[in-house]
Design a protein around this motif. Structure first.
Motif, PDB file in Angstrom:
ATOM      1  N   HIS A 154     -41.066  -7.636  35.149  1.00 19.24           N
ATOM      2  CA  HIS A 154     -42.159  -6.984  34.431  1.00 19.24           C
ATOM      3  C   HIS A 154     -42.228  -5.494  34.758  1.00 19.24           C
ATOM      4  O   HIS A 154     -42.373  -4.652  33.862  1.00 19.24           O
ATOM      5  CB  HIS A 154     -43.493  -7.665  34.747  1.00 19.24           C
ATOM      6  CG  HIS A 154     -43.546  -9.100  34.348  1.00 19.24           C
ATOM      7  ND1 HIS A 154     -43.160 -10.109  35.214  1.00 19.24           N
ATOM      8  CD2 HIS A 154     -43.914  -9.700  33.188  1.00 19.24           C
ATOM      9  CE1 HIS A 154     -43.304 -11.279  34.592  1.00 19.24           C
ATOM     10  NE2 HIS A 154     -43.753 -11.055  33.364  1.00 19.24           N
ATOM     11  N   ALA A 155     -42.100  -5.189  36.042  1.00 23.15           N
ATOM     12  CA  ALA A 155     -42.130  -3.786  36.452  1.00 23.15           C
ATOM     13  C   ALA A 155     -40.915  -3.038  35.905  1.00 23.15           C
ATOM     14  O   ALA A 155     -41.040  -1.911  35.386  1.00 23.15           O
ATOM     15  CB  ALA A 155     -42.173  -3.687  37.975  1.00 23.15           C
ATOM     16  N   ASP A 156     -39.750  -3.642  35.998  1.00 22.53           N
ATOM     17  CA  ASP A 156     -38.542  -2.983  35.525  1.00 22.53           C
ATOM     18  C   ASP A 156     -38.484  -2.926  33.997  1.00 22.53           C
ATOM     19  O   ASP A 156     -37.843  -2.043  33.423  1.00 22.53           O
ATOM     20  CB  ASP A 156     -37.306  -3.701  36.064  1.00 22.53           C
ATOM     21  CG  ASP A 156     -37.232  -3.651  37.587  1.00 22.53           C
ATOM     22  OD1 ASP A 156     -37.774  -2.692  38.172  1.00 22.53           O
ATOM     23  OD2 ASP A 156     -36.651  -4.572  38.188  1.00 22.53           O
ATOM     24  N   GLY A 157     -39.169  -3.850  33.362  1.00 20.27           N
ATOM     25  CA  GLY A 157     -39.214  -3.840  31.895  1.00 20.27           C
ATOM     26  C   GLY A 157     -39.902  -2.607  31.344  1.00 20.27           C
ATOM     27  O   GLY A 157     -39.693  -2.233  30.179  1.00 20.27           O
ATOM     28  N   GLU A 158     -40.729  -1.948  32.175  1.00 21.08           N
ATOM     29  CA  GLU A 158     -41.424  -0.747  31.721  1.00 21.08           C
ATOM     30  C   GLU A 158     -40.447   0.383  31.403  1.00 21.08           C
ATOM     31  O   GLU A 158     -40.739   1.259  30.583  1.00 21.08           O
ATOM     32  CB  GLU A 158     -42.430  -0.296  32.780  1.00 21.08           C
ATOM     33  CG  GLU A 158     -43.591  -1.276  32.941  1.00 21.08           C
ATOM     34  CD  GLU A 158     -44.543  -0.883  34.059  1.00 21.08           C
ATOM     35  OE1 GLU A 158     -44.163  -0.009  34.868  1.00 21.08           O
ATOM     36  OE2 GLU A 158     -45.639  -1.442  34.119  1.00 21.08           O
ATOM     37  N   MET A 159     -39.292   0.366  32.032  1.00 19.03           N
ATOM     38  CA  MET A 159     -38.279   1.370  31.713  1.00 19.03           C
ATOM     39  C   MET A 159     -37.673   1.096  30.336  1.00 19.03           C
ATOM     40  O   MET A 159     -37.439   2.020  29.553  1.00 19.03           O
ATOM     41  CB  MET A 159     -37.182   1.384  32.793  1.00 19.03           C
ATOM     42  CG  MET A 159     -37.667   1.865  34.157  1.00 19.03           C
ATOM     43  SD  MET A 159     -36.345   1.970  35.401  1.00 19.03           S
ATOM     44  CE  MET A 159     -36.077   0.234  35.777  1.00 19.03           C
ATOM     45  N   TRP A 160     -37.406  -0.170  30.057  1.00 17.13           N
ATOM     46  CA  TRP A 160     -36.817  -0.518  28.761  1.00 17.13           C
ATOM     47  C   TRP A 160     -37.811  -0.275  27.627  1.00 17.13           C
ATOM     48  O   TRP A 160     -37.444   0.268  26.567  1.00 17.13           O
ATOM     49  CB  TRP A 160     -36.347  -1.967  28.764  1.00 17.13           C
ATOM     50  CG  TRP A 160     -35.503  -2.303  27.576  1.00 17.13           C
ATOM     51  CD1 TRP A 160     -35.881  -2.963  26.454  1.00 17.13           C
ATOM     52  CD2 TRP A 160     -34.115  -1.971  27.397  1.00 17.13           C
ATOM     53  NE1 TRP A 160     -34.841  -3.077  25.581  1.00 17.13           N
ATOM     54  CE2 TRP A 160     -33.738  -2.472  26.131  1.00 17.13           C
ATOM     55  CE3 TRP A 160     -33.169  -1.311  28.173  1.00 17.13           C
ATOM     56  CZ2 TRP A 160     -32.447  -2.327  25.626  1.00 17.13           C
ATOM     57  CZ3 TRP A 160     -31.884  -1.159  27.680  1.00 17.13           C
ATOM     58  CH2 TRP A 160     -31.534  -1.662  26.414  1.00 17.13           C
ATOM     59  N   SER A 161     -39.058  -0.671  27.815  1.00 16.45           N
ATOM     60  CA  SER A 161     -40.051  -0.475  26.753  1.00 16.45           C
ATOM     61  C   SER A 161     -40.257   1.004  26.462  1.00 16.45           C
ATOM     62  O   SER A 161     -40.476   1.395  25.310  1.00 16.45           O
ATOM     63  CB  SER A 161     -41.375  -1.150  27.113  1.00 16.45           C
ATOM     64  OG  SER A 161     -41.943  -0.575  28.271  1.00 16.45           O
ATOM     65  N   ARG A 162     -40.189   1.856  27.494  1.00 16.01           N
ATOM     66  CA  ARG A 162     -40.334   3.291  27.284  1.00 16.01           C
ATOM     67  C   ARG A 162     -39.183   3.825  26.428  1.00 16.01           C
ATOM     68  O   ARG A 162     -39.387   4.661  25.532  1.00 16.01           O
ATOM     69  CB  ARG A 162     -40.399   4.040  28.611  1.00 16.01           C
ATOM     70  CG  ARG A 162     -40.368   5.572  28.466  1.00 16.01           C
ATOM     71  CD  ARG A 162     -41.543   6.094  27.627  1.00 16.01           C
ATOM     72  NE  ARG A 162     -41.355   7.479  27.234  1.00 16.01           N
ATOM     73  CZ  ARG A 162     -41.789   8.533  27.940  1.00 16.01           C
ATOM     74  NH1 ARG A 162     -42.426   8.342  29.101  1.00 16.01           N
ATOM     75  NH2 ARG A 162     -41.596   9.752  27.489  1.00 16.01           N
ATOM     76  N   ALA A 163     -37.983   3.356  26.685  1.00 16.39           N
ATOM     77  CA  ALA A 163     -36.840   3.793  25.884  1.00 16.39           C
ATOM     78  C   ALA A 163     -37.020   3.391  24.421  1.00 16.39           C
ATOM     79  O   ALA A 163     -36.783   4.197  23.510  1.00 16.39           O
ATOM     80  CB  ALA A 163     -35.551   3.207  26.446  1.00 16.39           C
ATOM     81  N   LEU A 164     -37.445   2.156  24.185  1.00 18.22           N
ATOM     82  CA  LEU A 164     -37.664   1.699  22.804  1.00 18.22           C
ATOM     83  C   LEU A 164     -38.789   2.489  22.142  1.00 18.22           C
ATOM     84  O   LEU A 164     -38.718   2.810  20.944  1.00 18.22           O
ATOM     85  CB  LEU A 164     -37.969   0.198  22.784  1.00 18.22           C
ATOM     86  CG  LEU A 164     -36.906  -0.732  23.380  1.00 18.22           C
ATOM     87  CD1 LEU A 164     -37.277  -2.189  23.108  1.00 18.22           C
ATOM     88  CD2 LEU A 164     -35.517  -0.424  22.824  1.00 18.22           C
ATOM     89  N   TYR A 165     -39.828   2.785  22.908  1.00 17.24           N
ATOM     90  CA  TYR A 165     -40.940   3.590  22.400  1.00 17.24           C
ATOM     91  C   TYR A 165     -40.444   4.970  21.971  1.00 17.24           C
ATOM     92  O   TYR A 165     -40.815   5.483  20.904  1.00 17.24           O
ATOM     93  CB  TYR A 165     -42.009   3.707  23.483  1.00 17.24           C
ATOM     94  CG  TYR A 165     -43.091   4.717  23.207  1.00 17.24           C
ATOM     95  CD1 TYR A 165     -44.006   4.529  22.171  1.00 17.24           C
ATOM     96  CD2 TYR A 165     -43.217   5.861  23.999  1.00 17.24           C
ATOM     97  CE1 TYR A 165     -45.012   5.458  21.935  1.00 17.24           C
ATOM     98  CE2 TYR A 165     -44.216   6.791  23.772  1.00 17.24           C
ATOM     99  CZ  TYR A 165     -45.112   6.588  22.738  1.00 17.24           C
ATOM    100  OH  TYR A 165     -46.107   7.509  22.498  1.00 17.24           O
ATOM    101  N   ASP A 166     -39.586   5.580  22.771  1.00 19.91           N
ATOM    102  CA  ASP A 166     -39.055   6.900  22.436  1.00 19.91           C
ATOM    103  C   ASP A 166     -38.173   6.844  21.183  1.00 19.91           C
ATOM    104  O   ASP A 166     -38.184   7.763  20.357  1.00 19.91           O
ATOM    105  CB  ASP A 166     -38.250   7.458  23.608  1.00 19.91           C
ATOM    106  CG  ASP A 166     -39.138   7.914  24.763  1.00 19.91           C
ATOM    107  OD1 ASP A 166     -40.362   8.103  24.541  1.00 19.91           O
ATOM    108  OD2 ASP A 166     -38.621   8.067  25.884  1.00 19.91           O
TER     109      ASP A 166
END
Length: 457
Positions: A385-397
């Motif tokens: 969950h914590a590491d997923g925040e990096m992936w979600s940020r990339a998709l958001y960008d």
């Protein structure tokens, strides 16, 4: 025992004609099916036959107006080769093989001619299953299934939901699970429940199937409940899942979890929800704020079902697991962005702001945010969950750079090429490749920049 085609034809050649007209055979291998009268004329429909056996998909129609002018719609299909005149596979054997495989009950069957490069004699078998009627066509020579489809027609209903949740709609971060019921009145929205299965009264349709205990029913297909009633969460699940699949279909994808997703909103009392790939079911917890009262939680869990449908067994490593959680958060964001306004009170990047009131003290209440600044590998914690925040940020960008529809088309297309244990780098590169192939170098550059900023490539 081989059954002669002549015997078959004598049975299947019988047709029912509308308005009580007598059945009769028209010239040139046509059998009258129906005659209809409209305000402007008469419309006569015929079934194409071959040696007395109906040809699948073959038809002929005449449309005669009041002045006597006739237009013809000729849908007859050329029969190539010579179909067998007898069935090596008996009718009963074809019926039992289909109904046994589908765990259903036989409705009826008949012999048909199956057009193609070489036309075949087949058995058309209609089976009543738990998900409605299924039409199967079995090769009368070999017993193999030539085609299969659902014949279920869909209908609409209505329901009452939060869209996406009351915190966002009312712009009120002080709401609690125990807040007076009257406070939520303005947060309810009446919506159309699409894709419901015709002939049933439950929340079951093409893209969502309610598995909750004491599932709600309505003979009028009107499902109006408040959050104090168990039916409310069941409607939320159906509506949110169906709307997500309809959006995916609007992007052109017809095989991204294109089935009735099972979900359950009762019986699990933890303040948690999960997708179980072994049963292909989403279960929503009822601890704190019932999770299914927040569409963003529903969409997050549906994200897991999407990826599992694209890549069986997805999320078997720490990095692919993080990608799964990150995609789920992003999917909640992108679905919510279509029905929500980005405000300082409830920013779109804050996920699950209604569900989270039960376990957070600061505002805005967020399960997680997708605009974090973590970078791989320095911020990697080996917690999905914590590491997923990096992936979600990339998709958001990516979405911010390319727009919602373009970004989501790229993201969904790329996921078909992921492996169950994919790495951040491999998944990022697959997404860049999808962007390049679909939209060219400008899109690929934007995707590359988003993943580079997170340290993935």
């Amino acid at each position: 025992m081989m059954k002669r085609l002549a015997a078959i034809g004598s049975i299947v050649g019988l047709v029912i004609v509308a308005s009580g007209s007598a059945a009769h055979a028209a010239p040139d291998g046509l059998t009258l099916v129906a005659t209809k009268h409209s305000l402007l004329g008469t419309h006569t429909w015929y079934q194409q036959t071959y040696n007395g056996v109906p040809v699948l998909g073959g038809y002929y129609a005449t449309h005669t107006d009041r002045a006597g002018a006739t237009a013809v719609a000729d849908g007859r299909i050329a029969i190539k080769g010579i179909p067998a005149r007898s069935a090596a596979v008996a009718q009963g054997r074809a019926e039992s093989s289909v109904t046994g495989r589908l765990a259903g009950t036989l409705l009826r069957s008949r012999a048909v001619i199956v057009p193609g490069d070489t036309a075949k004699l087949g058995w058309l078998v209609l089976t009543d299953t738990a998900r409605g009627t299924v039409e199967s066509v079995v090769d009368a020579a070999s017993g193999t299934t030539l085609s299969e489809k659902s014949t279920v027609k869909e209908v609409d209903g209505s329901g009452q939901v939060f869209s996406p949740n009351p915190v966002v709609t009312l712009q009120n971060e002080s709401l609690k699970d125990t807040t007076a019921a009257s406070t939520f009145t303005a947060a309810y929205k009446t919506v159309t429940l699409t894709q419901l299965t015709s002939g049933v009264t439950t929340l079951r349709g093409s893209y969502a199937s309610n598995q909750s205990s004491s599932g709600v029913t309505s003979s009028t297909r009107a499902y109006t409940y408040t959050r104090a009633q168990a039916g409310f969460e069941q409607v939320m699940g159906y509506y949110s899942i169906t709307s997500a699949q309809e959006y995916i279909q609007s992007l052109g994808f017809t095989d991204v979890n294109n089935s009735a997703q099972k979900y359950k909103t009762t019986g699990y009392t933890d303040d948690n929800s999960y997708y179980d790939p072994s049963t292909d079911q989403i279960t929503f917890g009822t601890g704190g704020v019932d999770d299914a009262e927040d569409a963003e939680i529903i969409w997050h869990e549906y994200g897991h079902a999407i990826q599992d449908a694209q890549v069986p067994g997805f999320g078997s490593s720490s990095q692919s697991g993080a990608i799964g959680e990150g995609f789920g958060d992003y999917w909640a964001y992108t679905m919510s962005s279509a029905v929500s306004t980005n405000t300082t009170v409830t920013p779109l990047v804050c996920i699950g702001d209604w569900d989270a009131v039960s376990y957070t003290s600061t505002t805005p209440h967020c399960l997680r945010r997708i605009d974090g600044t973590k970078v791989y590998p320095g911020d990697f914690e080996n917690e999905v969950h914590a590491d997923g925040e990096m992936w979600s940020r990339a998709l958001y960008d990516i979405s911010t750079s390319l727009g919602r529809a373009t970004a989501n088309t790229i993201i969904l297309e790329a996921q078909f090429n992921f492996t169950p244990s994919t790495t951040f780098a491999a998944a990022a590169n697959a997404t860049v490749t999808a962007a390049q192939t679909l939209y060219g170098s400008t899109a690929a550059t934007a995707v590359t920049a988003a993943f580079h900023a997170r340290g993935f490539i």
